[in-house]
Design a protein around this motif. Structure first.
Motif, PDB file in Angstrom:
ATOM      1  N   GLY A  98      11.279  22.940  50.127  1.00 50.11           N
ATOM      2  CA  GLY A  98      10.046  22.463  50.750  1.00 50.11           C
ATOM      3  C   GLY A  98      10.241  22.236  52.242  1.00 50.11           C
ATOM      4  N   PHE A  99       9.122  22.084  52.960  1.00 54.79           N
ATOM      5  CA  PHE A  99       9.178  22.020  54.421  1.00 54.79           C
ATOM      6  C   PHE A  99       9.801  20.718  54.924  1.00 54.79           C
ATOM      7  CE2 PHE A  99       7.276  21.315  58.640  1.00 54.79           C
ATOM      8  CZ  PHE A  99       7.687  22.479  59.257  1.00 54.79           C
ATOM      9  N   LEU A 100       9.459  19.592  54.303  1.00 55.79           N
ATOM     10  CA  LEU A 100       9.940  18.304  54.827  1.00 55.79           C
ATOM     11  C   LEU A 100      11.464  18.156  54.749  1.00 55.79           C
ATOM     12  CD1 LEU A 100       7.181  15.747  53.800  1.00 55.79           C
ATOM     13  CD2 LEU A 100       7.733  16.592  56.073  1.00 55.79           C
ATOM     14  N   PRO A 101      12.100  18.430  53.573  1.00 53.76           N
ATOM     15  CA  PRO A 101      13.566  18.360  53.554  1.00 53.76           C
ATOM     16  C   PRO A 101      14.191  19.352  54.531  1.00 53.76           C
ATOM     17  CG  PRO A 101      12.700  18.489  51.320  1.00 53.76           C
ATOM     18  CD  PRO A 101      11.550  18.707  52.228  1.00 53.76           C
ATOM     19  N   ALA A 102      13.579  20.542  54.646  1.00 53.49           N
ATOM     20  CA  ALA A 102      14.142  21.567  55.539  1.00 53.49           C
ATOM     21  C   ALA A 102      14.078  21.101  56.986  1.00 53.49           C
ATOM     22  CB  ALA A 102      13.376  22.877  55.368  1.00 53.49           C
ATOM     23  N   LEU A 144       1.650  20.777  53.217  1.00 52.33           N
ATOM     24  CA  LEU A 144       2.906  21.358  53.714  1.00 52.33           C
ATOM     25  C   LEU A 144       3.577  22.153  52.591  1.00 52.33           C
ATOM     26  CD1 LEU A 144       4.243  18.284  55.702  1.00 52.33           C
ATOM     27  CD2 LEU A 144       3.251  20.351  56.647  1.00 52.33           C
ATOM     28  N   PRO A 145       4.301  23.243  52.926  1.00 52.56           N
ATOM     29  CA  PRO A 145       4.944  24.059  51.883  1.00 52.56           C
ATOM     30  C   PRO A 145       5.881  23.212  51.023  1.00 52.56           C
ATOM     31  CG  PRO A 145       5.152  25.105  54.027  1.00 52.56           C
ATOM     32  CD  PRO A 145       4.559  23.772  54.266  1.00 52.56           C
ATOM     33  N   GLU A 146       5.757  23.334  49.707  1.00 53.60           N
ATOM     34  CA  GLU A 146       6.525  22.483  48.792  1.00 53.60           C
ATOM     35  C   GLU A 146       7.897  23.054  48.443  1.00 53.60           C
ATOM     36  OE1 GLU A 146       4.054  21.911  45.412  1.00 53.60           O
ATOM     37  OE2 GLU A 146       3.233  20.040  46.172  1.00 53.60           O
TER      38      GLU A 146
END
Lengths: 158, 502
Positions: A98-102, A144-146
């Motif tokens: 997903g986008f946030l961890p990345a 956001l992309p998951e």
């Protein structure tokens, strides 16, 4: 040393012009398969661009290597391809996690790559950036992309 | 009616809406990839329960402030929020590097204010005749307007006209990717459904300017500012703006005219105003190195264009851009009918008063914040680079909610970096990319309607524009030849003098 640097700059520009020639040549080739109305503009631009690239390439090859103006950029930091690879890595991680961890991982690692040695500072920065992006997505209702893994877990839990 | 309009607009609730709209607009605008369209669309649903005049004031404030906020990142970190602020970074960013970021930001606010005022005057006073003139323009004239703008490619390729032209052709070529409007066939899509709607503009612009800039900053290390402190501020900006009053007028004219013509709009007005300014300047070499006129011209044009865009919307009911289409939807939602009958009752005057007040609101806030915002450039690049990249990625994604757009931004980032390194002007690529579709569509339409190429020279406006395009295209080459012959003559003169002396 400067001579070698100039030669590399010269070769780089030559390679870029060759790539442009090839790209525009490919456009010309595909344009010929279109209907006349569709082909007129792309064919015109691609031909003009291809001819101009070839002329510039000819001029570049005819000019001695030393004539290339040296760049005034100081090379204190990190090469462009390292940062580009980090970005590509971030996007690949986003596919899975997903986008946030990345983006959190990216915000933690990239300052380190760019020379920041304070781990706590980088960690704080990564947390702030991730939180801001989460808040941004939440406030603006942007999904956001998951990532495949998150989707798998969420799908499983449902 | 005017007095009633202003009194209504100045009520406490409306002033609160104005302030809220300005703040939201500045924040949304400062984020890369999010422009006026996003800001106005985001706020529209929230205005449903509001009194009509407050709703329009809120939307006007967001519209104006987002357009200004777009320039903040463009000037400070060379990250344009959208295609509308691409030109602002060409001289704004060098000013920032010289420690004059606060001056550049304040000048941007001043230019935006004057541009907004010019657009407002055009909207209120001369919108009727202007729109009648715009209606006389058909496809042939639209094609010629695009051609006039494209004729500036030779100027945009500062120092190297051939490279500028090459990049312009590449931009034009890339604009043809996707579905052909006339045949319905797909061109250069490589069989990918993603490319069927063409190469997306926002990720491409973010890549070309923002990500390429991040790559350059990563290589440079240190900080963006090459000096240790930020100097100047509002007073210096006022002095510079007064000194460049003619630039402001030229920028405003370009903005109003391009705003009125549907589809040309914001993306091209700022670039065209910049290039015209460079063309008429006595010192074109200083452009791109922190010339204040290079900030004022595009900023004034952009702001004038924002209001100019509203002219056909309110007077004819024809929105000039997607943002004004949303604005028109808001007017209809609140009981106003844009078109010839618009100027009836008190409400239109409240709208005009709201638009005028919005210009002053973002100007005051922008001017107050300029000095503090400018300090951002003293942060180390180790943190600026990931911030720019992360903002660019989310900006690219937010336009269409597509992960592919982030890859497009990355690809264009690498392309932009290579172009910057070898002196290929990205301005030309953007100009070609923005104008390619407009030029092709109107060219084909003119031919389909009239059946012959003669239409481009038989219609007076088209012929006049064609002549302007030819002169504009050839003049840099002619002046360069003239300079060369002058230099060789003076060289001969010096040679003869030294021979005589000997």
């Amino acid at each position: 040393m400067l001579g070698r640097y100039r030669a590399a700059e010269h070769l780089g520009e030559v390679a870029f012009l060759i790539a442009l020639c090839v790209l525009q040549g490919a456009f010309i080739r595909e344009s010929l398969t279109f209907e006349p109305v569709s082909r007129r503009f792309p064919l015109l631009f691609a031909t003009a661009g291809c001819v101009l690239s070839a002329v510039l390439l000819g001029v570049k090859l005819a000019r001695p290597t030393g004539a290339t103006e040296p760049s005034d950029r100081a090379a204190e930091g990190v090469a462009w391809y390292v940062v580009s690879l980090c970005m590509a890595g971030c996007l690949l991680v986003a596919y899975v996690f997903g986008f946030l961890p990345a983006i959190g991982l990216f915000a933690f690692l990239l300052p380190g790559v760019l020379g920041e040695r304070k781990v706590r500072m980088r960690l704080a920065y990564a947390v702030v950036v991730t939180a801001l992006f989460w808040a941004f997505g939440y406030a603006m209702s942007i999904p956001l992309p998951e990532g495949h893994l998150a989707r798998l877990i969420l799908g499983g839990s449902r | 009616m005017w007095l009633e309009g202003f009194i209504c607009a100045l009520s406490a609730y409306n002033l609160l809406c104005l302030l809220a709209g300005t703040l939201v607009g500045l924040i949304v605008g400062a984020l890369p990839g999010l422009g006026p369209l996003f800001g106005v669309s985001l706020a529209l649903p929230f205005t449903v329960g509001m009194p009509p005049e407050s709703a329009i004031i809120l939307l006007s404030a967001i519209h104006a402030a987002t357009a200004y906020g777009d320039s903040i990142a463009s000037i400070l970190v060379r990250v344009p929020g959208s295609a509308a602020t691409v030109a602002a970074c060409w001289d704004g960013y060098p000013m920032t590097q010289q420690g004059r970021g606060a001056v550049a930001l304040a000048m941007s606010a001043l230019g935006s204010l004057f541009g907004g005022l010019a657009g407002w005057i055009a909207l209120v006073v001369i919108s009727g005749p202007l729109v009648r003139l715009a209606l006389k323009m058909h496809s042939a004239e639209y094609f010629m307007v695009a051609l006039v703008a494209l004729s500036l490619l030779a100027v945009a390729g500062s120092g190297n006209m051939a490279k500028g032209l090459l990049m312009g052709f590449l931009g034009l070529l890339l604009s043809t990717v996707g579905q052909d409007l006339f045949t319905g066939g797909f061109r250069f899509t490589l069989g990918s459904p993603y490319l069927e709607s063409g190469i997306p503009m926002v990720p491409a612009v973010l890549g070309l300017f923002a990500i390429s800039q991040a790559l350059v900053l990563a290589e440079e290390g240190g900080t963006i500012a090459k000096v240790e402190r930020v100097s100047g501020g509002a007073l210096a900006a006022v002095r510079e703006t007064v000194r460049h009053w003619a630039t402001v007028i030229r920028g405003a004219l370009v903005g109003v005219v391009m705003g009125i013509l549907p589809a040309l709009g914001l993306s091209s007005a700022n670039v065209v105003a910049y290039l015209i300014e460079k063309r008429v300047s006595r010192d074109p070499e200083s452009f791109g190195r922190g010339n204040p006129a290079g900030v004022l011209a595009p900023e004034t044009a952009k702001s004038a264009c924002v209001i100019g865009d509203l002219i056909p919307t309110v007077t004819l009911g024809i929105p000039g851009s997607p943002t004004t289409a949303i604005f028109m939807a808001a007017l209809i939602l609140h009981g106003l009918r844009p078109g010839p009958d618009f100027f009836q009752g008190k409400f239109p005057y409240v709208v005009f008063a709201g638009i005028l007040m919005a210009q002053f609101a973002f100007f005051i806030i922008g001017l107050l914040c300029a000095r503090y915002l400018a300090r951002i450039v003293l942060l180390p690049n180790a943190y600026m680079v990931p911030t720019i990249i992360a903002l660019s990625l989310i900006g690219a994604y937010a336009a269409n909610y597509s992960v592919y757009d982030m890859w497009v931004a990355l690809a264009f980032g690498v392309l932009g970096y290579v172009m910057q390194k070898y002196g290929f002007p990205s301005a030309c690529l953007v100009l070609g990319f923005v104008l390619g579709n407009i030029a092709e569509t109107n060219f084909v339409r003119a031919l389909m309607v009239n059946g012959s190429y003669v239409v481009f020279v038989t219609r007076p406006i088209s012929l006049a524009l064609l002549l302007i395009a030819v002169v504009s295209f050839l003049s840099p080459w002619v002046s360069s030849l003239r300079q060369r012959s002058d230099r060789s003559k003076s060289g001969e003169g010096v040679g003869k003098a030294s021979q005589n002396h000997a």
